[in-house]
Design an enzyme around this catalytic site. Structure first.
Site, mmCIF file in Angstrom:
data_model
loop_
_atom_site.group_PDB
_atom_site.id
_atom_site.type_symbol
_atom_site.label_atom_id
_atom_site.label_comp_id
_atom_site.label_asym_id
_atom_site.label_seq_id
_atom_site.Cartn_x
_atom_site.Cartn_y
_atom_site.Cartn_z
ATOM 1 C CD GLU A 64 -2.937 -0.891 2.031
ATOM 2 O OE1 GLU A 64 -2.922 -0.128 2.784
ATOM 3 O OE2 GLU A 64 -3.785 -1.667 1.898
ATOM 4 C CG ASP A 82 -10.096 3.953 -4.199
ATOM 5 O OD1 ASP A 82 -10.421 5.588 -3.771
ATOM 6 O OD2 ASP A 82 -9.518 3.331 -3.447
ATOM 7 C CB THR A 87 -7.208 6.243 1.102
ATOM 8 O OG1 THR A 87 -7.440 6.070 -0.061
ATOM 9 C CG2 THR A 87 -6.586 5.375 1.806
#
Length: 279
Positions: A64, A82, A87
């Site tokens: 990640e 996304d 995020t």
């Protein structure tokens, strides 16, 4: 559904990778305080062993963040396009999937007046969307400021454990899986969440069970884990943001093919073409 940051191949390759020759030296999280005398405590026998938990965090971070230094990610925040809004943090808490909201609520319960508290109404409003309304322009700076606070780091650790880590390890142990199998469950919950849709962890597991029995059911552990990873790859390919399956193909599958069911170092793997090593 809680879903982490999943970079596309292009994005991942722009980040700085840890050379294969480098060795991770990140210390495991400190153990919990010792219980009172005479209190029985279940021994950590798998991924919940502190050293193995640290390995799990490094493995996830390699996918990640293209880095083994997971402890440097508390202040990470960006929109990776996304469909899940911002995020952020050590496990990819998302503004559009509810887990970021839960985290900030917990942090605010513990420390009212923190830099993120004023954004709670906006986080509630954008939950379930990719909108930044009410968050821009100051939210990312506030997140990074909060990440300097040990209370916020602790809140991230606690929510990671409550939502992702503990459920995965507990389910893995119930299924009779060793450390690698527990990690495979953890990584799946981190990416897919445990909601009700067809690509959630629970349905990935159901898909695997249609092909093989768990060790707890009398099945072979290696056979079952191959079935689980096959189901995981299928789930990843259902969404463009997840379609690079190297975190399974050139990482978890490599450990499984080597028979390393205990996830013992040294470990060598690749994600998005970048090579990593834990000695």
């Amino acid at each position: 559904m809680p879903t982490p940051r999943i970079r596309t191949v292009l994005l991942a390759l722009t980040l700085v990778a840890v050379p294969a020759a480098s060795v991770a030296h990140a210390a495991a999280e400190p153990p919990a305080a010792s219980p009172a005398a005479g209190t029985a405590v279940a021994a950590a026998t798998g991924l919940d062993d502190p050293a193995k938990k640290d390995i799990a965090m490094q493995l996830v971070s390699s996918a990640e963040n293209s880095s083994l230094d997971w402890k440097a990610q508390y202040g990470y925040i960006e929109d990776i396009d996304d469909g899940r809004g911002y995020t952020a943090g050590i496990i990819g808490f998302c503004s559009g999937t509810g887990d970021m909201l839960d985290l900030v609520e917990l942090y605010t319960q513990r420390k009212p007046g923190n830099p993120l508290a004023t954004y709670l109404p906006a986080l509630r409003a954008v939950d379930g969307t990719d909108s930044h309304e009410g968050l821009d322009p100051g939210f990312t700076a506030a997140w990074k400021q909060a990440a300097k606070d040990s209370a916020f780091k602790t809140a991230q650790n606690d929510e990671r454990d409550r939502v992702y880590f503990n459920p995965a390890v507990n389910r893995g142990k119930q299924d009779g899986l060793g450390t690698l199998g527990q990690f495979s469950y953890y990584d799946a919950i981190v990416m897919h969440g445990d909601g009700g849709d067809s690509t959630s962890f629970g349905n990935i597991r159901k898909r695997a069970l249609a092909k093989a029995k768990t060790p707890a059911q009398g099945g072979n552990e290696t056979t079952y884990l191959h079935a689980f990873l096959d189901a995981r790859v299928w789930a990843m390919k259902q969404e463009e943001a997840h379609e690079d399956t190297s975190r399974v193909d050139t990482a978890q599958r490599v450990f499984l093919n080597k028979g390393n069911l205990n996830l013992d170092p040294p470990l060598d793997w690749k994600v998005y073409g970048d090579s990593f090593h834990i000695g």
